[in-house]
Design an enzyme around this catalytic site. Structure first.
Site, PDB file in Angstrom:
ATOM      1  N   THR A  89       4.831   6.685  -5.034  1.00 40.90           N
ATOM      2  CA  THR A  89       5.689   6.197  -3.967  1.00 40.90           C
ATOM      3  C   THR A  89       5.490   4.688  -3.853  1.00 40.90           C
ATOM      4  OG1 THR A  89       6.252   6.462  -1.639  1.00 40.90           O
ATOM      5  CG2 THR A  89       3.940   6.510  -2.193  1.00 40.90           C
ATOM      6  N   THR A  90       6.230   4.072  -2.969  1.00 43.57           N
ATOM      7  CA  THR A  90       6.051   2.659  -2.640  1.00 43.57           C
ATOM      8  C   THR A  90       6.156   2.506  -1.131  1.00 43.57           C
ATOM      9  OG1 THR A  90       7.015   1.928  -4.745  1.00 43.57           O
ATOM     10  CG2 THR A  90       6.880   0.311  -2.969  1.00 43.57           C
TER      11      THR A  90
END
Length: 285
Positions: free
Chosen positions: A50-51
């Site tokens: 994810t970010t």
């Protein structure tokens, strides 16, 4: 004569495989093997990423994240919510196992609510971060995967903490978590200033997540943006990451504009003219 002889009943073969599934909670585990070790060795290896990012500035705390939930090469959900509100002045980004993040935020909300009822006021952001890290550190080594950035505003102003499931707790101005965090850090380190305006902060957060989703295979979907102010948190926007990245590519680069302005303000001196009548010996010297 026994009843089983009259009914021609035969006992089932307990040595062979049973065609029926065991009851819930009665799954068979190989003898002599610890369940946790067995799952670590023979369990599925599912990569996920994810970010998420958060940074603190003069007007509060900005939290941004992508919306893609992945399970290996499979996109489980393209529009998940990775920023979870805890109470009116506190929210957190989630990175790691989605189920672990969801349940621990529910536990944190419950504990903060109980403390508010007992003490008459909500704990500070530092107190919430310490409470969460202390609770999760008891489960160290049990494959708990939670990495969060707690963003809030309390009596001391805007506060940002990073908390990991092994008990790590750090305070800072910029945090990015997830597989796309190296790309996000590259954008944040270049454009971050504490005295930014809210619009500049929004543009920086969108730019960082959009570039990370473009380079990281496990990040994508949309870009969620939250702003924690003195009056409470605010949901700013949700933008499509691909469209946002395309729009950013059309904008002029700031370095080129600065170079053009500097060249117009300070033109380069003309190169000295060499006299062609100099003898060949002088030219060689």
């Amino acid at each position: 004569m026994a009843l089983q002889d009259v009914c021609k009943w035969q006992a089932p073969n307990t040595q062979g495989p049973s065609p029926h599934l065991p009851r819930a909670g009665a799954w068979a585990v190989p003898r002599g093997c610890d369940p946790q070790t067995f799952l670590q060795i023979h369990g599925p290896r599912l990569a996920h990423g994810t970010t998420t990012l958060a940074f603190r500035f003069r007007h509060g705390v900005i939290a941004a994240a992508d919306t893609r939930s992945s399970c290996g090469n499979y996109v489980a959900c393209p529009a998940s919510r990775k920023i979870i509100p805890v109470h009116q002045h506190l929210l957190g980004t989630t990175s790691g196992t989605s189920a672990d993040c969801a349940i621990w935020y529910r536990v944190l909300q419950r504990e903060l609510r109980l403390r508010a009822l007992r003490e008459g006021q909500l704990p500070s952001v530092a107190g919430a971060a310490k409470l969460l890290s202390t609770m999760m550190s008891c489960y160290r080594g049990l494959d708990l995967c939670v990495a969060t950035a707690l963003c809030g505003w309390d009596r001391s102003g805007p506060v940002l903490f990073y908390v990991y499931s092994d008990g790590t707790r750090l305070q800072g101005n910029i945090f990015s978590v997830g597989s796309g965090s190296p790309y996000a850090y590259g954008v944040l380190d270049r454009g971050y200033r504490y005295d930014m305006t809210p619009q500049e902060a929004y543009a920086l957060a969108r730019c960082a997540v959009a570039h990370a989703t473009h380079r990281d295979a496990y990040s994508g979907g949309s870009v969620d943006l939250f702003h924690v102010r003195e009056t409470g948190w605010e949901y700013v926007s949700r933008d499509d990451a691909c469209v946002l990245y395309s729009d950013l590519q059309k904008l002029p680069e700031p370095d080129k504009e600065e170079e053009e302005e500097a060249s117009r303000a300070h033109p380069e001196p003309a190169s000295p003219h060499r006299d062609s009548r100099l003898p060949a010996e002088t030219e060689r010297l």
